[in-house]
Structures are given as C-alpha cells and as structure tokens.
Enzyme design. Sequence first.
Site, PDB file in Angstrom:
ATOM      1  N   SER A 147       0.832  -1.185   0.000  1.00 14.69           N
ATOM      2  CA  SER A 147       0.000   0.000   0.000  1.00 14.69           C
ATOM      3  C   SER A 147       0.876   1.247   0.000  1.00 14.69           C
ATOM      4  O   SER A 147       1.343   1.686   1.040  1.00 14.69           O
ATOM      5  CB  SER A 147      -0.875  -0.048   1.245  1.00 14.69           C
ATOM      6  OG  SER A 147      -1.782   0.982   1.212  1.00 14.69           O
TER       7      SER A 147
ATOM      8  N   ASN B 112      -2.734   9.656   3.801  1.00 11.90           N
ATOM      9  CA  ASN B 112      -2.598   8.680   4.896  1.00 11.90           C
ATOM     10  C   ASN B 112      -3.889   7.924   5.195  1.00 11.90           C
ATOM     11  O   ASN B 112      -4.111   7.512   6.328  1.00 11.90           O
ATOM     12  CB  ASN B 112      -2.078   9.380   6.165  1.00 11.90           C
ATOM     13  CG  ASN B 112      -0.804  10.132   5.877  1.00 11.90           C
ATOM     14  OD1 ASN B 112       0.072   9.596   5.172  1.00 11.90           O
ATOM     15  ND2 ASN B 112      -0.693  11.357   6.357  1.00 11.90           N
ATOM     16  N   ARG B 113      -4.719   7.795   4.178  1.00 14.69           N
ATOM     17  CA  ARG B 113      -5.980   7.027   4.291  1.00 14.69           C
ATOM     18  C   ARG B 113      -7.004   7.660   5.242  1.00 14.69           C
ATOM     19  O   ARG B 113      -7.970   7.030   5.640  1.00 14.69           O
ATOM     20  CB  ARG B 113      -5.745   5.573   4.751  1.00 14.69           C
ATOM     21  CG  ARG B 113      -4.802   4.776   3.861  1.00 14.69           C
ATOM     22  CD  ARG B 113      -5.463   4.506   2.506  1.00 14.69           C
ATOM     23  NE  ARG B 113      -4.723   3.526   1.742  1.00 14.69           N
ATOM     24  CZ  ARG B 113      -3.706   3.813   0.907  1.00 14.69           C
ATOM     25  NH1 ARG B 113      -3.319   5.061   0.729  1.00 14.69           N
ATOM     26  NH2 ARG B 113      -3.110   2.849   0.242  1.00 14.69           N
ATOM     27  N   VAL B 114      -6.762   8.929   5.622  1.00 12.49           N
ATOM     28  CA  VAL B 114      -7.733   9.595   6.499  1.00 12.49           C
ATOM     29  C   VAL B 114      -8.673  10.403   5.589  1.00 12.49           C
ATOM     30  O   VAL B 114      -8.611  11.626   5.503  1.00 12.49           O
ATOM     31  CB  VAL B 114      -7.017  10.487   7.546  1.00 12.49           C
ATOM     32  CG1 VAL B 114      -8.029  10.972   8.595  1.00 12.49           C
ATOM     33  CG2 VAL B 114      -5.912   9.702   8.250  1.00 12.49           C
TER      34      VAL B 114
END
Length: 221
Positions: A11, A197-199
């Site tokens: 990822s 950051n996947r936030v």
Amino acid sequence: MSKDRLVFAPSTKQYEKSQLLRENLDPNPIVQFNKWYQNAIASGESLPESVTLSTASLPSGRVSARVVLFKELDLRGFIVFSNWHTSKKNADIRSNPQAALTFFWKSLEQQVRIEGHTEFISQDESLEYFRTRPRESRIGAHASPQSQPVLSRQALDDKVGLARQKFEGVEDIPLPEGWGGLRIVPTEIEFWQGRANRVHDRFTYKRENEDSEWAIERLAP
Ligand SMILES: Cc1cc2nc3c(=O)[nH]c(=O)nc-3n(C[C@H](O)[C@H](O)[C@H](O)COP(=O)(O)O)c2cc1C
C-alpha cells in the site's frame, strides 16, 4: 511469502487531490452529485458515466454487480438502461427492487455510493432515449437476449443479421420488448474524497423515504 499467493499489493498510494468540507456540501445530495459529476466530465475523467450497478436476488441473497452506463439524472434519481427481460439483473430486480450504484472517478480520487429502491421509467421515456442510440446499437438491442447462453459468435452475428433484415427500411426502430430505463431512487448517498494517509473525507446523506428530509453525517474512513 506463500508460494500460492499470486498477488500481494503493498500500500503505497497517497490520495492528495482534494478535500471535502461540510460547508461546501449542497443540502440536496442529487444536486451535490451533479456538481461532482459535471466536474468529473470537465476534468476529462475517462468514462465518468460508467457505474457499478449491484443487485441482490431473493430469497437466496446472492449478490451480483456489473458496470453499466449512467444516462439520466432527475431530482428523483439515477437512470440506467438495460434489458429487463432476460438479463440476470432483471431477475434480481424482479425478486428484490433494491439496488446500489458505485461511481469511482479515479483521476479525482472520488467515489459516490448510492443505495435505494428501483422503478421502471415509462415506455415513452425509454423510447426517447432509445431513439438517440446509433442505428446498429438499436438493432443489437433487438438481436441480443442479454445474459442468455449463445452457441457461438456466429450464432450471435446471425441474430444481428436477422434483426438488420427485419428493420430494413424502418427508420424508427421500435423499443425492444423489456428494454428500457430503470431509476434508482436514493435513500442513501455517500461522497468519498481520498485524503492523505488514508484519512479520507466521507459524508453520507440519509433519509427514511422519498418524502423525508435528508440528514448529513461525516463518517470515519
Ligand atoms: C463500460 C461498460 C458499459 C456498459 N454499459 C451497459 C449498459 O448501459 N447497459 C447494460 O445493460 N449493460 C452494460 N454493460 C454490460 C454489463 O456490464 C453486463 O455485461 C450486462 O448488462 C449483463 O449483466 P447481467 O447479466 O448481470 O444482467 C456495460 C459494460 C461495460 C464494461
């Protein structure tokens, strides 16, 4: 690493194209969708109208999904066109009128998820769209018993040939039996904007039924 494993995807991707703020959301999710959709077209996204339509068969609960083209939007909902006679999605919808649509606009790092009940649009409305299709696509719709087994490519081409003969000299090809538009009338629409950051930013609009107000909530990514 297991020798049997064929794919292992580290990822590494970061999503940093944009952000979605509560104060920028339209109170009506269909209007909000249209803003995003028009932006997806303007930004040159490839096939922004391609959308995954998911259906589920009852009583088994088996789920199936396929890509279709989103063709019309009105304030009631999202319209797609297909064969509602022989296809698998037809069998699903007849047993369970609930469906979901999932758009993913890769270049914008945006996803829209729509859930709701479905209704067939009128024959006249379907015909209006059918007439905009190129002649050969209209003939193809007549020739293809969608999702039914066919013996060979030749057998399929023969069916097209027969339909072509049948409509020779016919300018206004009629609507094929069972072919037309399905409207997904939403009770839930979620907008997802990829963030670092996947936030990610996620906002969901929900309503009890078509006559109630939309409520908006931010969801954790
Ligand atoms: C880009 C793309 C667009 C498609 N558009 C449609 C469409 O608008 N309507 C349709 O019935 N099938 C469309 N298809 C084919 C469907 O994915 C599917 O093969 C077909 O509808 C039969 O599905 P079913 O057996 O689950 O009913 C499209 C496929 C792709 C890849």
